[in-house]
Design an enzyme around this catalytic site. Structure first.
Site, short mmCIF file in Angstrom:
data_model
loop_
_atom_site.label_atom_id
_atom_site.label_comp_id
_atom_site.label_asym_id
_atom_site.label_seq_id
_atom_site.Cartn_x
_atom_site.Cartn_y
_atom_site.Cartn_z
CB CYS A 177 -0.92 0.03 1.21
SG CYS A 177 -0.01 0.06 2.74
CB CYS A 226 -2.28 -2.93 8.22
SG CYS A 226 -3.43 -2.74 6.87
FE1 FES Z 1 -1.28 0.45 4.36
FE2 FES Z 1 -2.83 -0.58 6.16
S1 FES Z 1 -3.40 0.02 4.17
S2 FES Z 1 -0.73 -0.22 6.29
#
Ligand code: FES
Length: 122
Positions: free
Chosen positions: A33, A102
Site C-alpha cells: 500500500c 497492515c
Molecule cells: Fe497500508 Fe494498512 S493500508 S498499512
C-alpha cells in the site's frame, strides 16, 4: 469490522512522536500500500526504556504501531526481537483478514530499530 482494542489504539494511539536522543531507529514501508512506519528506541542496559512511533498509514497500521510500542517497553532486546506481527495483531484481538498486511509494519519496524541500535553499539 474492527475490534474494540483496534478502535481504542486507533483513536487514542500511545507513544506517538519522536525520541530526540533515540539510540535506535527503524523504518519500514509496506509494499502493498506504500504506507510507512518509523520507530524510535531508547535502550539502556539491554532494556527498551522508551519507544515512540510515527506512522503514515491506515487506521490498522496506527493501531498496530501503538500496540507494539506498549508491548516493547520494558522488554529486553532479545524479548523484543521475538515479538511477531501475529502477536501484535492477536493483542488487538485480531484484525480483519484484508487488514492483516497492515500489521506487518509494526514488529518489522521494531526489529529494524533494534538492529540499528546493535549496529551502532558494535
Ligand atoms: Fe497500508 Fe494498512 S493500508 S498499512
Amino acid at each position: 469490522m474492527y475490534t474494540e482494542k483496534v478502535m481504542d489504539h486507533f483513536t487514542n494511539p500511545r507513544n506517538v512522536g519522536e525520541i530526540e536522543d533515540a539510540n535506535g531507529v527503524g523504518e519500514v514501508g509496506n509494499a502493498s500500500c506504500g504506507d510507512i512506519m518509523k520507530i524510535f528506541l531508547k535502550v539502556e542496559d539491554n532494556i527498551i526504556k522508551d519507544v515512540k512511533f510515527k506512522t503514515f498509514g491506515c487506521g490498522a497500521a496506527i493501531a498496530t504501531s501503538s500496540m507494539v510500542t506498549e508491548m516493547a517497553i520494558g522488554k529486553t532486546l532479545e524479548e523484543a526481537m521475538e515479538l511477531t506481527n501475529a502477536a501484535v495483531a492477536e493483542a488487538l484481538d485480531g484484525l480483519p483478514p484484508a487488514k492483516m498486511h497492515c500489521s506487518n509494519l509494526a514488529a518489522d519496524a521494531l526489529h529494524e530499530a533494534i538492529k540499528n541500535y546493535m549496529e551502532k553499539g558494535a
